[in-house]
Design a protein around this motif. Structure first.
Motif: not given
Length: 313
Positions: A84-113
């Protein structure tokens, strides 16, 4: 042959995107609007388009791209699931998997701080160190803990949430998290202003702060630098709260260096001195010589950290 990576710091208003060489050199940076309409459903598509357009513009082959690193304003689990990223409106989902599917590239995600801390360790105020605690003093208090060059994110993605360490039992005001007595109620920009307003109401001591209609953290630090006793006391209180919290953290993380960023860090040496004074008084003797530095990457720290995420897999 040069290799590249993208660092994308996703904020509530804009996404800061950097194209990096894997050596740490920033090739180019730009921003796109964060479209939070429809619960942020188009954010990842917009980022994917920006990445693909830049690869075409620079004539960079996908084979020469190590991947995309994402900084997200919310907890991120080890498997890339955002909680849940309240500021973005996102609920619970795998952002790495979703972004990898859209770009065709490996993706790593982390908390902004956390990724900002990683960026400062890699190319900023913590460069040359592998064990770093970063504190970001802005509207709230954020943080990141780096041990042996890697983010400590914890089992719930909440590792490094320094701002919500309990500091006072008798606090009557609530923190934004819903609890009372959190560090960010005293050590943030809004926290020191809150303390100032309380003091000006209960204390009749002469101070230039009374003459400022819309009081800011910068006003308080500027007044302290100019010798205002009330402002100096407020800065000391902030330093005491943050110094105590960092002394406690050092008993667990034992950092080589503490990097302080965010808008409040612009106060510079007066802030470092206040924090270090109280830190040394409370720290376990083995941790007393921990270094303190002001962050140097500013708003680019998240981008750098996102790119570095790709190199710490």
């Amino acid at each position: 042959m040069k290799k590249y990576g993208f660092g994308v710091d996703i904020g509530g208003t804009t996404c800061k995107i950097g194209l990096f060489e894997t050596t740490g050199k920033l090739v180019e940076k730009w921003e796109i609007k964060t479209n939070t309409e429809n619960n942020g459903s188009s954010i990842l598509d917009d980022i994917a388009d920006a990445v693909q357009n830049k690869l075409s513009e620079k004539q960079i082959s996908m084979d020469d791209v190590q991947g995309v690193g994402l900084g997200v304003p919310g907890p991120v689990m080890g498997d890339g699931t955002v909680s849940k990223c309240v500021n973005l409106g996102w609920d619970v989902f795998n952002v790495e998997k979703a972004m990898a599917e859209k770009t065709g590239l490996p993706v790593k995600a982390g908390n902004d701080a956390n990724v900002a801390a990683l960026g400062e360790m890699w190319q900023g105020g913590g460069k040359g160190y592998q064990n770093v605690v970063m504190v970001t003093l802005g509207t709230g208090v954020g943080g990141g803990i780096i041990i042996d060059g890697k983010i400590v994110s914890g089992s719930h993605g909440a590792g490094g949430e320094i701002g919500h360490i309990k500091m006072k039992n008798d606090e009557t005001d609530s923190c934004g998290c819903g609890k009372k007595g959190c560090l960010e109620q005293y050590a943030s920009a809004t926290g020191i202003v809150r303390m100032a307003k309380q003091k000006l109401t209960s204390d009749t001591t002469a101070t230039r702060l009374r003459d400022i209609e819309e009081l800011t953290a910068k006003d308080i630090f500027d007044a302290a630098k100019a010798g205002d006793a009330v402002a100096a006391e407020l800065v000391d209180t902030l330093g005491e709260m943050l110094g105590i919290a960092l002394a406690n953290i050092s008993c667990i993380a034992d950092p080589q260096i503490v990097v302080i960023g965010g808008g409040v860090s612009m106060a510079g040496q007066i802030l470092l001195d206040a924090v270090r004074k109280h830190y040394v008084e409370r720290a376990f003797h083995a941790c007393e010589d921990t270094k303190f530095e002001v962050a140097s990457l500013g708003n680019d720290a998240g981008m750098y950290g996102c790119a570095q995420l790709l190199l710490t897999v």
